[in-house]
Design a protein around this motif. Structure first.
Motif, PDB file in Angstrom:
ATOM      1  N   UNK A  19       0.826  -1.217   0.000  1.00 47.85           N
ATOM      2  CA  UNK A  19       0.000   0.000   0.000  1.00 47.85           C
ATOM      3  C   UNK A  19       0.859   1.266   0.000  1.00 47.85           C
ATOM      4  N   UNK A  20       0.367   2.268  -0.723  1.00 47.56           N
ATOM      5  CA  UNK A  20       1.082   3.537  -0.886  1.00 47.56           C
ATOM      6  C   UNK A  20       0.138   4.681  -0.514  1.00 47.56           C
ATOM      7  N   UNK A  21       0.545   5.492   0.442  1.00 47.19           N
ATOM      8  CA  UNK A  21      -0.211   6.676   0.822  1.00 47.19           C
ATOM      9  C   UNK A  21       0.341   7.850   0.020  1.00 47.19           C
ATOM     10  N   UNK A  22      -0.534   8.542  -0.717  1.00 47.64           N
ATOM     11  CA  UNK A  22      -0.107   9.724  -1.471  1.00 47.64           C
ATOM     12  C   UNK A  22      -0.551  10.968  -0.717  1.00 47.64           C
ATOM     13  N   UNK A  23       0.444  11.772  -0.323  1.00 47.29           N
ATOM     14  CA  UNK A  23       0.176  12.984   0.460  1.00 47.29           C
ATOM     15  C   UNK A  23       0.636  14.199  -0.340  1.00 47.29           C
ATOM     16  N   UNK A  24      -0.199  15.220  -0.392  1.00 43.35           N
ATOM     17  CA  UNK A  24       0.168  16.454  -1.089  1.00 43.35           C
ATOM     18  C   UNK A  24       1.371  17.093  -0.370  1.00 43.35           C
ATOM     19  N   UNK A  25       2.441  17.330  -1.121  1.00 39.81           N
ATOM     20  CA  UNK A  25       3.683  17.829  -0.511  1.00 39.81           C
ATOM     21  C   UNK A  25       3.543  19.253  -0.007  1.00 39.81           C
ATOM     22  N   UNK A  26       2.569  19.983  -0.519  1.00 43.24           N
ATOM     23  CA  UNK A  26       2.397  21.391  -0.127  1.00 43.24           C
ATOM     24  C   UNK A  26       1.310  21.525   0.942  1.00 43.24           C
ATOM     25  N   UNK A  27       0.116  21.019   0.656  1.00 46.98           N
ATOM     26  CA  UNK A  27      -0.998  21.189   1.598  1.00 46.98           C
ATOM     27  C   UNK A  27      -0.990  20.144   2.711  1.00 46.98           C
ATOM     28  N   UNK A  28      -0.228  19.068   2.506  1.00 48.03           N
ATOM     29  CA  UNK A  28      -0.143  17.939   3.450  1.00 48.03           C
ATOM     30  C   UNK A  28      -1.425  17.131   3.561  1.00 48.03           C
ATOM     31  N   UNK A  29      -2.431  17.403   2.728  1.00 51.24           N
ATOM     32  CA  UNK A  29      -3.620  16.546   2.791  1.00 51.24           C
ATOM     33  C   UNK A  29      -3.289  15.167   2.237  1.00 51.24           C
ATOM     34  N   UNK A  30      -3.912  14.164   2.849  1.00 51.62           N
ATOM     35  CA  UNK A  30      -3.790  12.806   2.322  1.00 51.62           C
ATOM     36  C   UNK A  30      -4.758  12.706   1.151  1.00 51.62           C
ATOM     37  N   UNK A  50       6.587  12.827  -8.034  1.00 47.53           N
ATOM     38  CA  UNK A  50       7.167  12.439  -6.748  1.00 47.53           C
ATOM     39  C   UNK A  50       8.086  13.529  -6.204  1.00 47.53           C
ATOM     40  N   UNK A  51       7.836  13.934  -4.970  1.00 46.50           N
ATOM     41  CA  UNK A  51       8.713  14.885  -4.282  1.00 46.50           C
ATOM     42  C   UNK A  51       9.624  14.136  -3.323  1.00 46.50           C
ATOM     43  N   UNK A  52       9.068  13.237  -2.533  1.00 43.69           N
ATOM     44  CA  UNK A  52       9.893  12.406  -1.653  1.00 43.69           C
ATOM     45  C   UNK A  52       9.146  11.122  -1.334  1.00 43.69           C
ATOM     46  N   UNK A  53       9.907  10.112  -0.978  1.00 42.27           N
ATOM     47  CA  UNK A  53       9.328   8.811  -0.645  1.00 42.27           C
ATOM     48  C   UNK A  53       9.931   8.310   0.656  1.00 42.27           C
ATOM     49  N   UNK A  54       9.096   7.746   1.521  1.00 44.45           N
ATOM     50  CA  UNK A  54       9.598   7.102   2.738  1.00 44.45           C
ATOM     51  C   UNK A  54       8.940   5.745   2.909  1.00 44.45           C
ATOM     52  N   UNK A  55       9.638   4.906   3.648  1.00 42.15           N
ATOM     53  CA  UNK A  55       9.192   3.536   3.931  1.00 42.15           C
ATOM     54  C   UNK A  55       8.958   3.458   5.442  1.00 42.15           C
ATOM     55  N   UNK A  77       4.349   8.520  -0.174  1.00 42.09           N
ATOM     56  CA  UNK A  77       4.865   9.389  -1.230  1.00 42.09           C
ATOM     57  C   UNK A  77       4.335  10.797  -1.020  1.00 42.09           C
ATOM     58  N   UNK A  78       5.239  11.751  -0.890  1.00 41.19           N
ATOM     59  CA  UNK A  78       4.829  13.158  -0.931  1.00 41.19           C
ATOM     60  C   UNK A  78       4.938  13.592  -2.394  1.00 41.19           C
ATOM     61  N   UNK A  79       3.872  14.198  -2.878  1.00 36.53           N
ATOM     62  CA  UNK A  79       3.784  14.411  -4.330  1.00 36.53           C
ATOM     63  C   UNK A  79       3.255  15.803  -4.647  1.00 36.53           C
ATOM     64  N   UNK A  80       3.527  16.237  -5.879  1.00 32.76           N
ATOM     65  CA  UNK A  80       2.850  17.411  -6.425  1.00 32.76           C
ATOM     66  C   UNK A  80       1.721  16.920  -7.312  1.00 32.76           C
ATOM     67  N   UNK A  81       0.502  17.265  -6.934  1.00 33.79           N
ATOM     68  CA  UNK A  81      -0.694  16.802  -7.639  1.00 33.79           C
ATOM     69  C   UNK A  81      -1.167  17.872  -8.610  1.00 33.79           C
TER      70      UNK A  81
END
Lengths: 137, 137
Positions: free
Chosen positions: B36-47, B90-95, B104-108
Motif C-alpha cells: 500500500x502507498x499513501x499519497x500525500x500532497x507535498x504542499x498542503x499535506x492533505x492525504x 514524486x517529491x519524496x518517498x519514505x518507507x 509518497x509526498x507528491x505534487x498533484x
C-alpha cells in the motif's frame, strides 16, 4: 454491490448524508476481513502510520474514540497505546471514494512508532543516490 | 528475513544509509505482490489517496518521478494522470518501520480522485449522529 453503493454516492451533492451503519456494511474488507487505515496527526498533518482495522476495531474506535486496530502479528484487537501509553484519540474519520480505505485524523500522545520515533516513516528514499537514509522521525 | 532486516534498521543512528536496491528486495509485498502507498500532497499535506504498487510500479516511480501504481481493478500498471492529465510528481518517498507501507509526498496536478474531487476521502463519518456526509473535497 459495494461498488454500486459507492458509485451512487459519487454523484451525490455536498452535504447529503447516509446511514453510518449502512455504509459500514458496504465497506470493502479484504480476504482477511481487514481494511487499511491511515493515521494522520490532526495538528501537524504528518502521516504517522498505516495499520488495519476489522469491523469490530472500527466499531470500537467509533464508540470509544480511542483508535483501535487489528494487530496482524498478534492476531488480536489492539487499542493503540494500551501498553505503551502512546494513545491515539480520534478527531475525525473519513472513508475514500471506493470504500476500501479509512483516514483517521487523531491526537497522538507520545510516539506513534514502536521504535519511539514520532512516526513510522523514518526510512527516507534517496532515489538519485540509490540509498535509503535512517531519518530522525 | 524481511522482519529481521527492518528490526536491524530500527537500532541504527539517524543518518545511516543502506542500499536502495537491497531495501526494495526486503519490502513486504502481500500475497498479490502489492504494497500500500499513501499519497500525500507535498504542499498542503492533505492525504489524497491510497493505492497499491508492485515492484515494477515502484521502480518506475523512482526512475521517472511520475507516480505509478498497479491498478487492481484493471490489473495493469497505471501511471497516475496518463488518461486524466491529473499527474502526480514524486517529491519524496519514505518507507515505514516494518517495510510494508510506502508514503509518497507528491505534487498533484488537478484532482487526485476520479470523481474530480481534490482528494478521495470525501465521505466524512459523523460518529455521534451515526451518519456519513458527502463532503466537497
Amino acid at each position: 454491490v459495494s461498488r454500486e453503493f459507492f458509485q451512487q454516492l459519487e454523484a451525490q451533492e455536498t452535504g447529503v448524508s447516509v446511514s453510518l451503519e449502512k455504509l459500514i456494511g458496504k465497506l470493502v474488507f479484504d480476504e482477511h476481513g481487514l481494511i487499511p487505515v491511515v493515521a494522520q496527526d490532526a495538528v501537524s498533518h504528518e502521516v504517522l502510520m498505516l495499520a488495519w482495522m476489522n469491523k469490530r476495531a472500527l466499531e470500537l474506535t467509533l464508540t470509544t474514540h480511542k483508535v483501535t486496530y487489528w494487530s496482524r502479528s498478534r492476531q488480536q484487537l489492539w487499542t493503540k497505546g494500551d501498553t505503551s501509553g502512546n494513545t491515539q484519540t480520534l478527531v475525525s474519520m473519513s472513508i475514500d471514494c471506493d470504500g476500501d480505505t479509512i483516514l483517521c485524523k487523531i491526537n497522538q500522545i507520545g510516539a506513534a512508532c514502536h521504535t519511539q520515533r514520532r512516526n513510522c516513516f523514518y526510512l527516507s528514499v534517496e532515489a538519485d543516490a540509490k540509498t535509503v537514509v535512517v531519518n530522525a522521525s
